[in-house]
Write a protein that holds these residues in place. Structure first.
Motif, PDB file in Angstrom:
ATOM      1  N   ALA A 128       0.816  -1.285  -0.014  1.00 54.51           N
ATOM      2  CA  ALA A 128      -0.083  -0.126  -0.020  1.00 54.51           C
ATOM      3  C   ALA A 128       0.882   1.162  -0.441  1.00 54.51           C
ATOM      4  N   ASN A 155      -5.145   5.567   1.999  1.00 52.97           N
ATOM      5  CA  ASN A 155      -5.102   3.690   2.105  1.00 52.97           C
ATOM      6  C   ASN A 155      -4.303   2.541   2.354  1.00 52.97           C
ATOM      7  N   SER A 156      -3.127   4.071   2.282  1.00 55.76           N
ATOM      8  CA  SER A 156      -1.407   3.238   3.342  1.00 55.76           C
ATOM      9  C   SER A 156      -0.973   3.529   4.576  1.00 55.76           C
TER      10      SER A 156
END
Length: 473
Positions: A128, A155-156
């Motif tokens: 990610a 998202n990471s």
């Protein structure tokens, strides 16, 4: 003739794979009222001898009868460590690493990044974070980020938090690498996060809980050393980073690199990682370490002078290409020289706090500030990544400068460089470091007053034979 078939059944039974009683006609053909051909006859197979010789000449071999599963074959095969990445994400990151423009070359963040593509697929957090970097990088040059870049960054963070909640994953080198990549992306986007307030704080936290004994591969060792240096440098100006002395001793014992000889070419700083690790403690509490600080200062001052003379060879640098190897070498060497000057200025300021009337130290401090100003102006052409170190040097310069003209120049340069990476409050760093230096001067002044205006020579370790450049020794 390769072999003789054992069956003598008729053609009709053989075609549908039925057992034939080999009568003439057989019972099945008689019942179905079809023609029975070949019942009870022996059959033979023949091969073309010339064709077989041609196949053998071209190295063809007969296929083995035993069927082995693909998983078993892969398990017995040796792993190929240098294979090209086989998925789209790995290829995208590998392409990003091929950018050699010193202004946007992300290997500035560490040579170990080149090993990341082959590690993808083994960690959700690492995948990610690489996706976030790959998505944001094309927009980094013009600072006009798309919604996709912010989405992948979020998202990471989500993937990282899930990994940090797992005790095993939290200590994994892949998770530590993911934090580093996310902080890189954060610096590009100029975004704050509740768990990642600064590069050094986040990395320092993961370094504390990492199991250094398990870091055996070259990738893991290079990553630890690479991440330790920015943590040390940020700890110089960030009081929130607290690493106990035992951890520093452990990491320097396991990963310290042998210092280069003083006559090496090109000349570089001869101090080790263990010496650099002492700077945060010296800044916070210099009193017990004055003799050691004085020794290291003289070494760094001499190293800086040799590096300055070598750097002067690039005074006629005419290359206008930012991908030229000579330009790359100049950029990296200039960074090393400026950082050595900055560290020497820190030690000089600490020593001046205990001996403010030392004219040699005052003159050298003025010279160091001038060098930082000059190199900061020269490094402007390498912005943003090729000059990302400059802001830290300017913070130290603003904290140590006493000349009004120099201080104004340093502040103006810092305000300009601060626009490259907006997530760090550099002015806050200046205020804290300048206040630390001032508190040391007040404490030393109080000590001198208690001693009747004289320093106790025994406190500095060498009452006799002191070098002219530093009377504290």
């Amino acid at each position: 003739m390769p072999g003789v078939p054992s069956s003598k059944g008729c053609d009709a039974c053989r075609r549908v794979k039925k057992k034939c009683d080999e009568l003439k006609p057989c019972s099945r053909c008689r019942r179905l009222q079809i023609m029975c051909i070949g019942s009870g006859q022996q059959r033979f197979k023949f091969k073309n001898a010339e064709l077989e010789q041609m196949k053998m000449a071209h190295g063809e071999r007969k296929r083995p009868r035993a069927v082995v599963s693909q998983a078993k074959i892969l398990a017995n095969c040796p792993r190929i460590s240098n294979q090209m990445p086989g998925n789209e994400l790995a290829m995208s990151f590998a392409c990003t690493l091929t950018i050699t423009d010193v202004r946007y070359d992300i290997t500035y963040y560490g040579a170990f990044l080149k090993e990341i593509p082959r590690r993808l697929g083994s960690s959700v957090a690492l995948d990610a974070s690489v996706k976030a970097v790959v998505t944001a990088y094309p927009y980094f040059r013009h600072q006009n980020f798309s919604p996709d870049a912010y989405m992948e960054y979020c998202n990471s963070l989500r993937a990282l938090r899930e990994s940090l909640n797992d005790p095993v994953e939290a200590q994994s080198p892949n998770t530590l690498c993911a934090v580093y990549l996310i902080t890189i992306c954060q610096s590009w986007l100029g975004r704050y996060d509740d768990k990642l307030k600064s590069h050094g704080e986040a990395i320092a936290h993961l370094l504390k809980i990492a199991d250094l004994r398990k870091c055996q591969s070259s990738f893991e060792k290079d990553m630890i050393v690479t991440l330790t240096v920015p943590v040390i440098l940020e700890a110089v100006v960030n009081p929130r980073i607290q690493m106990d002395s035992q951890w520093w001793e452990d990491v320097t014992r396991r990963f310290s690199v042998t210092p280069r000889p003083r006559d090496a070419n090109p000349p570089r700083s001869s101090n080790t990682l263990s010496t650099l690790a002492k700077f945060p403690e010296w800044i916070r509490r210099p009193d017990p370490y004055i003799p050691e600080i004085a020794v290291v200062y003289l070494t760094m001052r001499d190293d800086a002078e040799r590096m300055r003379q070598y750097l002067a060879r690039w005074s006629d640098l005419t290359s206008t290409s930012f991908t030229d190897p000579e330009t790359f070498e100049h950029c990296r060497y200039q960074a090393g020289y400026t950082l050595v000057v900055t560290l020497a200025l820190i030690l000089n300021t600490l020593l001046r706090a205990f001996d403010p009337n030392n004219n040699v130290l005052v003159t050298e401090a003025f010279s160091f500030c001038d060098h930082i100003i000059r190199e900061s102006e020269t490094a402007c052409r390498y912005r943003p990544l090729g000059a990302a170190y400059v802001s830290l040097c300017l913070v130290v310069g603003c904290s140590a400068a006493e000349d009004a003209r120099q201080l104004a120049q340093l502040q103006a340069l810092l305000a300009d460089y601060s626009t490259d990476f907006k997530e760090i409050n550099w002015i806050e760093r200046v205020m804290w470091l300048r206040a630390s230096f001032y508190s040391h001067r007040l404490r030393a002044r109080s000590t001198r007053s208690e001693c009747g205006g004289e320093l106790v020579e025994a406190a500095w370790g060498q009452p006799n034979g002191r070098p002219e450049s530093c009377c504290i020794m």
